[in-house]
Design a protein around this motif. Structure first.
Motif, PDB file in Angstrom:
ATOM      1  N   GLY A   1       0.819  -1.202   0.000  1.00  0.00           N
ATOM      2  CA  GLY A   1       0.000   0.000   0.000  1.00  0.00           C
ATOM      3  C   GLY A   1       0.854   1.252   0.000  1.00  0.00           C
ATOM      4  N   SER A   2       0.336   2.285  -0.634  1.00  0.00           N
ATOM      5  CA  SER A   2       1.081   3.536  -0.731  1.00  0.00           C
ATOM      6  C   SER A   2       0.198   4.722  -0.379  1.00  0.00           C
ATOM      7  CB  SER A   2       1.614   3.713  -2.154  1.00  0.00           C
ATOM      8  OG  SER A   2       2.193   4.989  -2.317  1.00  0.00           O
ATOM      9  N   ARG A   3       0.828   5.718   0.239  1.00  0.00           N
ATOM     10  CA  ARG A   3       0.167   6.992   0.496  1.00  0.00           C
ATOM     11  C   ARG A   3       0.531   8.013  -0.575  1.00  0.00           C
ATOM     12  NH1 ARG A   3       1.886   7.135   6.887  1.00  0.00           N
ATOM     13  NH2 ARG A   3       0.129   5.935   7.708  1.00  0.00           N
ATOM     14  N   ARG A   4       1.403   7.594  -1.505  1.00  0.00           N
ATOM     15  CA  ARG A   4       1.973   8.577  -2.420  1.00  0.00           C
ATOM     16  C   ARG A   4       1.752   8.279  -3.885  1.00  0.00           C
ATOM     17  NH1 ARG A   4       7.876   7.893  -0.418  1.00  0.00           N
ATOM     18  NH2 ARG A   4       7.075   5.823   0.071  1.00  0.00           N
ATOM     19  N   GLY A   5       1.098   7.163  -4.180  1.00  0.00           N
ATOM     20  CA  GLY A   5       0.892   6.841  -5.582  1.00  0.00           C
ATOM     21  C   GLY A   5       1.485   5.508  -5.949  1.00  0.00           C
ATOM     22  N   ARG A   6       1.587   5.264  -7.260  1.00  0.00           N
ATOM     23  CA  ARG A   6       1.901   3.928  -7.753  1.00  0.00           C
ATOM     24  C   ARG A   6       3.362   3.551  -7.625  1.00  0.00           C
ATOM     25  NH1 ARG A   6       3.007   1.457 -12.704  1.00  0.00           N
ATOM     26  NH2 ARG A   6       3.040   3.393 -13.867  1.00  0.00           N
ATOM     27  N   THR A   7       4.245   4.524  -7.533  1.00  0.00           N
ATOM     28  CA  THR A   7       5.662   4.193  -7.643  1.00  0.00           C
ATOM     29  C   THR A   7       6.383   3.974  -6.326  1.00  0.00           C
ATOM     30  OG1 THR A   7       6.203   6.538  -7.740  1.00  0.00           O
ATOM     31  CG2 THR A   7       5.861   5.389  -9.843  1.00  0.00           C
ATOM     32  N   ASP A   8       5.810   4.408  -5.220  1.00  0.00           N
ATOM     33  CA  ASP A   8       6.487   4.270  -3.933  1.00  0.00           C
ATOM     34  C   ASP A   8       5.547   3.657  -2.915  1.00  0.00           C
ATOM     35  OD1 ASP A   8       7.695   7.294  -4.941  1.00  0.00           O
ATOM     36  OD2 ASP A   8       9.097   5.700  -4.416  1.00  0.00           O
ATOM     37  N   MET A   9       5.866   2.441  -2.490  1.00  0.00           N
ATOM     38  CA  MET A   9       5.039   1.744  -1.516  1.00  0.00           C
ATOM     39  C   MET A   9       5.533   2.019  -0.097  1.00  0.00           C
ATOM     40  SD  MET A   9       2.802   0.212  -3.395  1.00  0.00           S
ATOM     41  CE  MET A   9       2.934   1.484  -4.646  1.00  0.00           C
ATOM     42  N   ASP A  10       4.589   2.201   0.805  1.00  0.00           N
ATOM     43  CA  ASP A  10       4.915   2.481   2.198  1.00  0.00           C
ATOM     44  C   ASP A  10       4.743   1.267   3.107  1.00  0.00           C
ATOM     45  OD1 ASP A  10       3.314   5.406   1.335  1.00  0.00           O
ATOM     46  OD2 ASP A  10       5.385   5.438   2.063  1.00  0.00           O
ATOM     47  N   PHE A  11       3.868   0.344   2.728  1.00  0.00           N
ATOM     48  CA  PHE A  11       3.574  -0.802   3.571  1.00  0.00           C
ATOM     49  C   PHE A  11       3.555  -2.068   2.716  1.00  0.00           C
ATOM     50  CE2 PHE A  11       2.544   1.988   6.990  1.00  0.00           C
ATOM     51  CZ  PHE A  11       1.882   3.058   6.417  1.00  0.00           C
ATOM     52  N   TRP A  12       4.069  -3.147   3.302  1.00  0.00           N
ATOM     53  CA  TRP A  12       4.159  -4.402   2.570  1.00  0.00           C
ATOM     54  C   TRP A  12       3.634  -5.554   3.417  1.00  0.00           C
ATOM     55  CZ3 TRP A  12       6.007  -4.903  -2.422  1.00  0.00           C
ATOM     56  CH2 TRP A  12       6.626  -3.783  -2.971  1.00  0.00           C
ATOM     57  N   GLY A  13       3.017  -6.523   2.737  1.00  0.00           N
ATOM     58  CA  GLY A  13       2.684  -7.774   3.399  1.00  0.00           C
ATOM     59  C   GLY A  13       3.864  -8.721   3.323  1.00  0.00           C
ATOM     60  N   ARG A  14       3.671  -9.915   3.847  1.00  0.00           N
ATOM     61  CA  ARG A  14       4.771 -10.893   3.891  1.00  0.00           C
ATOM     62  C   ARG A  14       4.805 -11.810   2.685  1.00  0.00           C
ATOM     63  NH1 ARG A  14       5.696 -12.818  10.158  1.00  0.00           N
ATOM     64  NH2 ARG A  14       6.048 -10.730  11.009  1.00  0.00           N
ATOM     65  N   GLY A  15       3.766 -11.782   1.882  1.00  0.00           N
ATOM     66  CA  GLY A  15       3.780 -12.518   0.644  1.00  0.00           C
ATOM     67  C   GLY A  15       3.087 -13.859   0.696  1.00  0.00           C
ATOM     68  N   THR A  16       2.710 -14.335  -0.479  1.00  0.00           N
ATOM     69  CA  THR A  16       2.134 -15.663  -0.638  1.00  0.00           C
ATOM     70  C   THR A  16       2.724 -16.273  -1.906  1.00  0.00           C
ATOM     71  OG1 THR A  16       0.039 -16.905  -0.730  1.00  0.00           O
ATOM     72  CG2 THR A  16       0.088 -14.802  -1.898  1.00  0.00           C
ATOM     73  N   GLN A  17       3.109 -17.542  -1.826  1.00  0.00           N
ATOM     74  CA  GLN A  17       3.832 -18.187  -2.921  1.00  0.00           C
ATOM     75  C   GLN A  17       2.876 -18.724  -3.982  1.00  0.00           C
ATOM     76  OE1 GLN A  17       7.209 -18.465  -3.473  1.00  0.00           O
ATOM     77  NE2 GLN A  17       6.747 -19.529  -5.389  1.00  0.00           N
ATOM     78  N   VAL A  18       3.199 -18.457  -5.230  1.00  0.00           N
ATOM     79  CA  VAL A  18       2.473 -19.012  -6.368  1.00  0.00           C
ATOM     80  C   VAL A  18       3.453 -19.822  -7.206  1.00  0.00           C
ATOM     81  CG1 VAL A  18       1.265 -18.473  -8.513  1.00  0.00           C
ATOM     82  CG2 VAL A  18       0.773 -17.157  -6.438  1.00  0.00           C
ATOM     83  N   THR A  19       3.120 -21.068  -7.441  1.00  0.00           N
ATOM     84  CA  THR A  19       3.970 -21.937  -8.250  1.00  0.00           C
ATOM     85  C   THR A  19       3.147 -22.522  -9.386  1.00  0.00           C
ATOM     86  OG1 THR A  19       5.288 -22.522  -6.307  1.00  0.00           O
ATOM     87  CG2 THR A  19       5.487 -23.935  -8.253  1.00  0.00           C
ATOM     88  N   VAL A  20       3.597 -22.285 -10.609  1.00  0.00           N
ATOM     89  CA  VAL A  20       2.896 -22.768 -11.790  1.00  0.00           C
ATOM     90  C   VAL A  20       3.796 -23.775 -12.501  1.00  0.00           C
ATOM     91  CG1 VAL A  20       1.717 -22.143 -13.924  1.00  0.00           C
ATOM     92  CG2 VAL A  20       1.766 -20.529 -12.008  1.00  0.00           C
ATOM     93  N   SER A  21       3.312 -24.969 -12.640  1.00  0.00           N
ATOM     94  CA  SER A  21       4.093 -26.017 -13.280  1.00  0.00           C
ATOM     95  C   SER A  21       3.586 -26.236 -14.701  1.00  0.00           C
ATOM     96  CB  SER A  21       4.016 -27.313 -12.480  1.00  0.00           C
ATOM     97  OG  SER A  21       2.667 -27.707 -12.323  1.00  0.00           O
ATOM     98  N   SER A  22       4.527 -26.483 -15.597  1.00  0.00           N
ATOM     99  CA  SER A  22       4.155 -26.663 -17.010  1.00  0.00           C
ATOM    100  C   SER A  22       3.982 -28.132 -17.343  1.00  0.00           C
ATOM    101  CB  SER A  22       5.226 -26.043 -17.903  1.00  0.00           C
ATOM    102  OG  SER A  22       6.475 -26.603 -17.625  1.00  0.00           O
TER     103      SER A  22
END
Length: 119
Positions: A98-119
Motif C-alpha cells: 500500500g502507498s500513500r503517495r501513488g503507484r511508484t512508492d510503496m509504504d507498507f508491505w505484506g509478507r507474501g504468498t507463494q504461487v507456483t505454476v508447473s508446465s
C-alpha cells in the motif's frame, strides 16, 4: 500504520487459475494506491497490478494484461487478484503493498504468498 496480509497462493498447472486476497487493516483511509508485486527467482521484483483508492482506476503490467484482474472488496478492506491462464513465468512470491503517495512508492508491505505454476 497499515497492515496487509496475503492469502490464496498455491501450486497449479499451467493454464490454471488462482485468486489471491489481501486483507488490509489499520489506517486504510490514508492509502491512495494498493498494488500487487511479485519476486521470481533470478529476477527483480516487479509490479503486477494495482488499484487507485480514490477512483478505483486500475493498472496492469503488460505481461499480465487480459489474464489478471484486480478488485477491491467492501470498504476497501480486501483486495483480490484474480489470475487466469497462469504460465510458468508467473511463478513467484506475490506481495500486496500500500502507498500513500501513488503507484511508484510503496509504504507498507505484506509478507507474501507463494504461487507456483508447473508446465
Amino acid at each position: 500504520q497499515v497492515q496487509l496480509v496475503e492469502s490464496g497462493g498455491g501450486s497449479v498447472q499451467a493454464g490454471g487459475s488462482l485468486r489471491l486476497s489481501c486483507e488490509v487493516s489499520g489506517s486504510i483511509h490514508s492509502l491512495t494506491y494498493i498494488g500487487w508485486f511479485r519476486e521470481s527467482p533470478g529476477k527483480q521484483r516487479e509490479a503486477v497490478a494495482g488499484s487507485f483508492s480514490f477512483n478505483s482506476q486500475t493498472w496492469y503490467a503488460d505481461s499480465v494484461k487480459g489474464r489478471f484482474t484486480i478488485s477491491q472488496g467492501n470498504f476497501k478492506r480486501t483486495v483480490h487478484l484474480r489470475m487466469n491462464g497462469l504460465k510458468s513465468e508467473d511463478t513467484g512470491m506475490y506481495y500486496c503493498a500500500g502507498s500513500r503517495r501513488g503507484r511508484t512508492d510503496m509504504d507498507f508491505w505484506g509478507r507474501g504468498t507463494q504461487v507456483t505454476v508447473s508446465s
